[in-house]
Design an enzyme around this catalytic site. Structure first.
Site, short mmCIF file in Angstrom:
data_model
loop_
_atom_site.label_atom_id
_atom_site.label_comp_id
_atom_site.label_asym_id
_atom_site.label_seq_id
_atom_site.Cartn_x
_atom_site.Cartn_y
_atom_site.Cartn_z
N CYS A 34 1.05 -1.33 0.40
CA CYS A 34 0.26 -0.01 0.50
C CYS A 34 0.33 1.31 -0.55
CB CYS A 34 -1.03 0.32 1.27
SG CYS A 34 -1.93 -1.56 1.42
N CYS A 76 -3.60 8.76 5.47
CA CYS A 76 -1.86 8.37 6.07
C CYS A 76 -2.04 8.44 7.09
CB CYS A 76 -1.05 9.40 5.34
SG CYS A 76 -1.40 9.20 3.26
#
Lengths: 79, 123, 395
Positions: free
Chosen positions: B33, B102
């Site tokens: 990812c 994030c």
């Protein structure tokens, strides 16, 4: 290394179109292309050619094409 | 795109590294990812005595990792567990909307490390 | 930070001062609308016609086959949606590749959601399309093949002339997205055997907001923009006179210096790759080693994420881009890198440097000097990079 998908094709130079700018040799990764005394390009080392086609793509005069070599004469200079 | 505080934590991240013989290790994320974080903690008397991180990821991932270690250091474990991803992002003066995911790494990583510590030290 | 090293020419280029100079009068005293009847406007019409002729001459087309657009995206959208609509009675099957620009892929997806069938031909590990794959994908109901001339991320040059022979033989329309190739590779619509071709001025030192579509005569395409009768009724909207004048000048300049630029940029690109690969471990080239645009370098680095490299390089004044999810604005890394078989975790660690006219040897050497410490620093903070571990044994 680059292997062309249409395998075994080699550059053929149309000397009527060619203006002898030498960009084909510049972009040849294997230094296969040389020039005769008249300044015309020819495939000097057909065995080293990977058919990557950079000579064909970079030629500003559409004077290079990749063709299947004719019988027994893979390095013949096109008229 | 990023606030000055985010860039400051990205340029000079706090508490980078790995604690040898850590009391707890948290690993979250996945290289596939594009982001991954490892937090190691040292615990003394139920307090986070030391904390270090390693992060693979974008500017936001690095900055939030750095910030969460700053926020957690010296805190009681229960208090540290209460640090949310949202709180980390706010402490950094906010993140661009596309980057909010994030920031999830940071608090999740810390909580994983504390859970690991607790699992190891079950009374 | 004084020094700026711009190595993102595939993204956009600075407008050439000569281009700016020819544009200026057409935004100030010569501001007239070319669709009018008085001389102020007609002067604009005349200069647009000259631009059309100049561009047509460069790509070996007729002036009436050049349609000005707002850029590459509009031209790509128009070609795909316009052909699909105009030829829906013949069929609803279109062919493209897995590595096209989003302007093509998203248009295809839009059609797919509305009942069209799309075949996406695969590419090899260097990003090359096998023309035979296109031949195999052809069906009686195929209305369009759309393939890019050169890829924007890895620079791979596709065998357009070979594909053109196949589509011509099959009687299927062929659109080429030449946005990255224009100004860098010789373009000749007859030699390439294309029916439609898109380009965008700002990729070859022209202004942003203007592009064109070459549309072969007698090709039926439904207009995308409806309104006034500009561009022979096929593309409505007030003519962008300064943009068109600038684009024609930019293409002329690019065509004149094409060989010179190509040789210089390829040499600098090779110097950059040699320098980086000598100074950094676990760095790999993405894409075909030879058959790529002269100024294109695309690499991946084990154990690092791309955006963090871009941000760190920016602190050194270097402008590059990355194939990581974080810079594409989505959670997925570059579809091009995935299509050439690079695993997601490595695609996230990719970096693209595209060199151009302003790039100097000093720029390249500056990059080679500042990048290794950045890589070291990011690897030190990486949880998947450690001395002597498996990450180094990957290739």
């Amino acid at each position: 290394m680059t292997k062309d998908l249409a395998t075994n094709k080699l550059p053929v130079f149309d000397l009527v179109r060619c203006k002898q700018c030498r960009i084909c040799a510049h972009f040849c990764p294997k230094d296969c292309i040389a020039f005769n005394d008249e300044g015309d390009p020819y495939l000097a080392r057909p065995e080293a050619c990977t058919s990557c086609r950079m000579c064909e793509y970079m030629c500003p005069d559409w004077a290079v094409s990749l063709e299947a070599p004719s019988e027994g004469q893979p390095d013949i200079e096109a008229a | 795109m990023y606030s000055e505080l985010v860039m400051e934590h990205f340029r000079n991240p706090r508490n980078i590294g790995v604690i040898e013989n850590a009391d707890g290790v948290g690993e979250v994320g996945n290289p596939q990812c594009g982001d991954m974080m490892r937090i190691t903690i040292k615990v003394k008397d139920d307090i986070l005595e030391d904390i270090k991180f390693q992060t693979l990821g974008c500017g936001a991932a690095v900055a939030t990792s750095s910030m969460v270690t700053e926020m957690a250091k010296g805190k009681k474990l229960d208090e540290a567990m209460d640090i949310t991803n949202q709180a980390v992002a706010e402490a950094l003066g906010g993140l661009p909307p596309a980057k909010m995911h994030c920031s999830n790494l940071a608090a999740d990583g810390l909580q994983a490390a504390i859970k690991d510590y607790r699992a190891r030290h079950k009374a | 930070m004084d020094r700026v090293v711009y190595m993102d020419h595939a993204s956009t280029t600075p407008t050439d001062p000569e281009v700016v100079a020819v544009m200026l009068p057409w935004m100030s005293e010569q501001f007239g609308n070319p669709s009018t009847m008085y001389s102020l406007g007609l002067r604009g019409a005349k200069v647009v016609q000259n631009a059309r002729e100049s561009i047509a001459h460069t790509i070996n087309a007729d002036p009436e086959e050049i349609y000005f657009t707002s850029g590459g995206t509009e031209a790509d959208n128009w070609a795909i949606l316009g052909v699909a609509d105009a030829h829906s009675k013949k069929g609803r099957h279109l062919i493209t590749s897995t590595i096209e620009h989003h302007a093509v892929l998203e248009s295809m997806e839009y059609l797919e959601k509305r009942g069209c069938e799309i075949t996406r031909v695969p590419v090899d590990g260097g990003g090359l399309i096998d023309p035979e794959e296109v031949r195999r994908a052809l069906r009686p109901d195929t209305v369009l093949v759309s393939i890019m001339y050169a890829n924007n991320e890895i620079g791979t040059i596709e065998p357009i002339a070979d594909i053109g022979r196949i589509t011509r033989e099959a009687g299927v329309l062929f659109h080429v997205d030449a946005v990255q190739a224009a100004g860098k590779l010789p373009l000749d619509v007859e030699e390439l055997g294309v029916d439609m071709l898109s380009m965008s001025a700002h990729k070859f030192y022209g202004p942003k907001g203007v592009g064109l579509m070459y549309l072969r005569k007698r090709t039926r395409v439904t207009p995308l923009l409806h309104g006034g009768g500009q561009e022979r009724g096929r593309r409505a909207g007030t003519t962008n006179v300064p943009g068109i004048v600038g684009m024609a000048k930019a293409l002329e300049l690019a065509d004149n210096r094409m060989a010179e630029d190509a040789v210089r940029e390829a040499a600098l690109r090779d110097r950059l790759w040699e320098g980086l690969s000598a100074g950094i471990e676990a760095i790999h080239l993405n894409g075909d080693p030879v058959r790529r645009l002269p100024g294109n370098l695309n690499v991946r680095l084990d154990g690092i994420e791309g955006e963090s490299m871009v941000l760190m390089l920016d602190m050194e004044g270097i402008c590059v881009s990355s194939g990581s999810a974080c810079t594409t604005g989505s959670l997925e890394p570059s579809h091009v890198l995935l299509a050439i078989g690079i695993p997601a975790e490595h695609a996230h660690g990719s970096l693209r440097a595209t060199l151009g006219r302003s790039t100097t040897t000093e720029d390249v050497d500056h990059f080679i000097k500042v990048f290794p410490p950045i890589v070291d620093r990011l690897r030190q903070m990486s949880p998947i990079w450690c001395e002597n571990c498996v990450c180094k044994q990957r290739n």
